[in-house]
Each structure stands twice: as C-alpha cells, then as structure tokens.
Design a protein around this motif. Structure first.
Motif: not given
Length: 295
Positions: A198-214
C-alpha cells in the motif's frame, strides 16, 4: 476518483485487487465460523478507528461528521464506535519469548557452528560453554530454562540426540496449525506485507522492496521442484539476515523503529478454462521475470 490526505486513487480500480486479496481471508473466516454480520461489525469498527486516528486534519480535532463523511457510516454509529483508542499490537508473551530465543540460537556465534547452523546443546554446563540453560538465560530470566525446555519438547520444537544434547527441530520454524502463535503471525506478517504494498501504491516511487517471481503453465513436477528450491533459498536468506540483524541490534543501537524481512512461497493448480487454454498455447512460459515488481 478520490483524493484524501494528498493521495489520489481510483476507488473503482481498487475493488478488483481488494476482492482478490480478501478472498482467502473470507475463506478462512467461513471455515472458522466468522459470519458475514460479524465481519461487517469488525470492518465498521476498523473504518471508524482508522478514519479517527489516521485521517485527522492537522491542528484540528476529529469530528463525528468528518469520520462519517470519510467512511460512509452514519454519524450516530460513528459516535457510538469512537473513543476506543488506536489498535494496540500486543505480542503474546510465549510468542515473543520463543522467537527471541530461537533468533539467538540461529544467529549468535556462541550457539552456532562454522556454517551458521544451530548447535546441539547440552542441558547445562559447568565450565561456561554453550548450553540450553545459558541460551535461555541470555534472553530472559523471567522463566526457568526447564520450563522452556518442557514447553518446547511438548510442542516438538526440540528433541534429544544420542548423547542427550538438545537439538532444534525443523518444526521450530513452523507454528502448529491453528495455534495462537500461527494466528498471531498471520495477522502480523500479512499486515506488514500489505502495508508495504500500500505504501508503494501511494508513494511517487516504491519505498519498500515488494517483488515476486511467477511462472504459469507449469507441470506438477516442475511446480513441486520450484517450490522446494524456493523454500531452500528462502530459509538461507532468512537465516543470513537474522544473523546480520542479531549482530547489528546492540543495546547501543536501540530506538523506536521496527523492521521485518519476509518471504513467501505459493503454488496451486489453476483449473479455470481461460487459464488452461493459455497454458496449452504457451506451456512453461513466464508471465513475469525474476525481480518482477509487485507494486
């Protein structure tokens, strides 16, 4: 389109992602006997609580009318539900104690071997060498080591080897299904993962690492192999970061911040017609790439 507190989000676009992330929680709620009216009451209380404590205007007291405007909940209901105070995140004593002892056993060089694996420990020692009693007492003196040992043996967290040393079991990393510990981590881990996204969605640039390989369109054997491989990689990463955190989190570096590093692994068979047609058309092809950004 709504704009609150400087954040501009399209509520209609958010409904789809919300429905997807809530679906497994609704399934758990139904299986656990939490009915829709009970969940509605909980959501109503949360809406009022979040609006009251997190959307107050600077230098102004929050009013029932403004909370009602923000939430869509009738002002009489808002008045009834306000004043309960912000939610308090209390870590159960047993969870906190167990996690701190395990973290030390997995990170402290005194209790690990050259490869960073937890050492089998004698119950006690006369010469000050590493022991289970010393491990527990290095973390807490509020409970006797024997009490911790009995509790852990009953839960299957430790066993004894042929020389009567205490050995950490693989089950120590996984709380018992449906236990208070598991439910606590359900709330904490999902909260932090969603909060980062949610923080990343609300921020101009992603603040936290939140990734996945799928990857989609896999055979059962390939999915099972990748699941096991990712488990091994994840455990290595968690233990490495735990050692780094243990070394850095000295009393001299204490403060008011908290930090969490988590990973998850998931696999399922997709049985809807659209997905099956896609799998037949392009088997074992990636829909994402390594490091694909989540949000």
């Amino acid at each position: 389109m709504t704009e609150i507190g400087g954040s501009s989000l399209d509520g209609a676009k958010l409904q789809g992602p919300l429905a997807r992330l809530l679906r497994p929680l609704v399934r758990l709620a139904i299986r656990s006997g939490v009915t829709f009216p009970a969940l509605t009451d909980l959501l109503r209380e949360l809406y009022v609580n979040v609006a009251e404590h997190e959307f107050a205007l600077p230098s102004k007291s929050q009013t029932d009318s403004r909370v009602s405007l923000l939430t869509g909940i009738h002002r009489k209901e808002v008045s009834r539900l306000r004043g309960a105070g912000a939610p308090v995140n209390v870590v159960p004593v047993a969870v906190s104690r167990t996690s701190r002892i395990l973290a030390r056993w997995l990170a402290d060089p005194a209790f690990t071997d050259a490869d960073g694996r937890p050492l089998p420990l004698p119950r006690s020692s006369e010469d000050g060498s590493p022991s289970f009693d010393a491990l527990v007492e290095s973390v807490t003196r509020d409970v006797r080591p024997r009490v911790v040992l009995d509790e852990w043996r009953d839960r299957g967290l430790v066993t004894r080897d042929s020389t009567d040393r205490i050995v950490l079991s693989e089950s120590a990393f996984v709380p018992q299904s449906g236990s208070d510990q598991q439910l606590y981590y359900l709330g904490r881990n999902l909260h932090d993962h969603i909060a980062a996204a949610v923080t990343n969605v609300e921020s101009p640039q992603p603040r936290f690492l939140e990734r996945a390989v799928h990857y989609d369109g896999l055979s059962h054997d390939v999915a099972a192999m990748l699941e096991q491989r990712s488990r091994d990689v994840a455990i290595d990463a968690l233990q490495t970061v735990n050692r780094d955190a243990h070394a850095a989190a000295t009393p001299q570096e204490s403060g008011s911040w908290r930090w969490i590093f988590g990973v998850y692994v998931y696999a399922e068979e997709v049985v809807n017609d659209e997905s099956m047609d896609a799998a037949k058309a392009a088997p074992s092809r990636a829909n994402g790439k390594p490091g694909d950004e989540g949000t």
